[in-house]
Design an enzyme around this catalytic site. Structure first.
Site, PDB file in Angstrom:
ATOM      1  N   SER A  58      -1.318   6.275   0.813  1.00  0.00           N
ATOM      2  CA  SER A  58      -2.132   5.852   0.905  1.00  0.00           C
ATOM      3  C   SER A  58      -2.749   5.451   2.312  1.00  0.00           C
ATOM      4  O   SER A  58      -1.511   4.855   2.991  1.00  0.00           O
ATOM      5  CB  SER A  58      -2.264   4.416  -0.087  1.00  0.00           C
ATOM      6  OG  SER A  58      -2.652   4.724  -1.987  1.00  0.00           O
TER       7      SER A  58
ATOM      8  N   LEU B 212       1.125  -1.554  -0.394  1.00  0.00           N
ATOM      9  CA  LEU B 212       0.057   0.070  -0.077  1.00  0.00           C
ATOM     10  C   LEU B 212       1.015   1.297  -0.233  1.00  0.00           C
ATOM     11  O   LEU B 212       1.654   1.043   0.823  1.00  0.00           O
ATOM     12  CB  LEU B 212      -0.919   0.059   1.256  1.00  0.00           C
ATOM     13  CG  LEU B 212      -2.106   0.967   1.264  1.00  0.00           C
ATOM     14  CD1 LEU B 212      -3.136   0.581   0.173  1.00  0.00           C
ATOM     15  CD2 LEU B 212      -3.273   0.327   2.367  1.00  0.00           C
ATOM     16  N   ASP B 213       1.511   2.059  -1.326  1.00  0.00           N
ATOM     17  CA  ASP B 213       1.663   3.275  -1.218  1.00  0.00           C
ATOM     18  C   ASP B 213       1.709   4.334   0.159  1.00  0.00           C
ATOM     19  O   ASP B 213       1.198   4.184   0.398  1.00  0.00           O
ATOM     20  CB  ASP B 213       1.956   4.035  -2.683  1.00  0.00           C
ATOM     21  CG  ASP B 213       0.781   5.129  -2.790  1.00  0.00           C
ATOM     22  OD1 ASP B 213       0.223   5.339  -2.281  1.00  0.00           O
ATOM     23  OD2 ASP B 213       0.263   4.366  -3.677  1.00  0.00           O
ATOM     24  N   ILE B 214       2.992   5.254  -0.043  1.00  0.00           N
ATOM     25  CA  ILE B 214       3.183   5.882   1.397  1.00  0.00           C
ATOM     26  C   ILE B 214       1.729   6.531   0.988  1.00  0.00           C
ATOM     27  O   ILE B 214       1.842   7.119   2.611  1.00  0.00           O
ATOM     28  CB  ILE B 214       4.260   5.964   1.397  1.00  0.00           C
ATOM     29  CG1 ILE B 214       4.775   7.152   2.152  1.00  0.00           C
ATOM     30  CG2 ILE B 214       4.251   7.635   0.016  1.00  0.00           C
ATOM     31  CD1 ILE B 214       6.431   7.930   2.316  1.00  0.00           C
TER      32      ILE B 214
END
Length: 283
Positions: free
Chosen positions: A154, A150-152
């Site tokens: 999000s 899960l990207d930074i």
């Protein structure tokens, strides 16, 4: 005087369990000479991950057709694979943790000065409504790794697990587990009623027809949750996939939250807090 009966020897500590059943005669791969590496076969059977299989083999906890297994051993698809009870006991102690990842934390290794989400897995951050009987222990951090990213920028549901079976289920090559996201977007200067101005044909493209990194994307479910927010359901997870998909159709993502993985929902888990995956839950 009658001789006394000698005492029975104690039962061995490691009793073999969970034998993999041989394939029925006539099944594809049965008795055809086809072989596969033992660790891969054990993973396919859902016994453990490949890495875990190698560890069990090295410990002498695996037998193939009654004989002790060796590392790298090729086995037939109808081979009988047996695993010692010690392995099952070790596996039972492994934990899977669900965390609501905040913005600013990365999923895996620390990078560019940003901490990994695993640093939040501490007793003081355990959700007060977590009803698992599992007791916290520092050994639970050993080998605890994200099963999916899960990207930074999000937030939302992130799975951290010690269990290779869970990781394989969620991010294995053949995984089809759904991941659901709520995505707030803008379209040009429009930030309030994006649904009214965004072309339907572009929404259809988000569902199917886009490519990333030279590969066509799997079909997705994309619909309006409300006039400013889209609901995405994906079965794959390329790097920053939703943001890049949106860019291709002129949308800009202003907020992204993962709310479900398979049958497990984020629910009311607060941002920055975590809970154990309950025994009755599965993805």
């Amino acid at each position: 005087m009658a001789e006394s009966t000698p005492p029975k020897p104690p039962a061995p500590a490691a009793v073999r369990i969970r034998a993999a059943a041989a394939l029925p005669a006539g099944s594809p791969g049965a008795s055809t000479g086809t072989t596969i590496r033992l660790n891969k076969r054990m993973a396919e059977l859902g016994l453990c991950s490949r890495r875990e299989a190698d560890d069990w083999i090295a410990r002498g906890w695996v037998r193939v057709n009654g004989a002790p297994a060796v590392m790298g051993q090729p086995v037939a698809l109808d081979a009988r694979i047996e695993v010692d009870r010690q392995a099952e006991q070790q596996q039972r102690q492994q934990v899977t943790i669900l965390i609501n990842k905040p913005v600013g934390y990365v999923s895996g290794q620390a990078e560019d000065g940003h901490e990994p989400a695993v640093v939040l897995v501490q007793p003081q951050n355990r959700w007060s409504e977590c009803n698992s009987r599992m007791r916290w222990g520092h050994e639970q951090l050993r080998g605890l790794a994200p099963a999916g990213r899960l990207d930074i920028d999000s937030i939302g549901l992130l799975v951290l697990t010690q269990d290779g079976r869970v990781a394989r289920q969620l991010i294995g090559e053949d995984s089809n587990i759904e991941k659901e996201y709520l995505v707030r977007v803008s379209y040009g200067a429009e930030t309030m009623n994006v649904q009214a101005t965004f072309p339907r044909e572009k929404l259809a493209l988000l569902c199917h027809g886009l490519s990333l990194d030279g590969q066509a994307l799997r079909p997705a479910q994309v619909s309006w949750q409300n006039p400013e927010q889209l609901r995405f359901v994906l079965t794959e997870g390329k790097k920053r996939q939703i943001r890049r998909m949106c860019e291709q159709v002129g949308l800009f993502v202003t907020g992204l939250k993962r709310v479900r993985i398979g049958r497990v929902n984020l629910g009311h888990l607060p941002v920055g807090q975590w809970r154990y995956l309950a025994p009755h839950e599965s993805f």
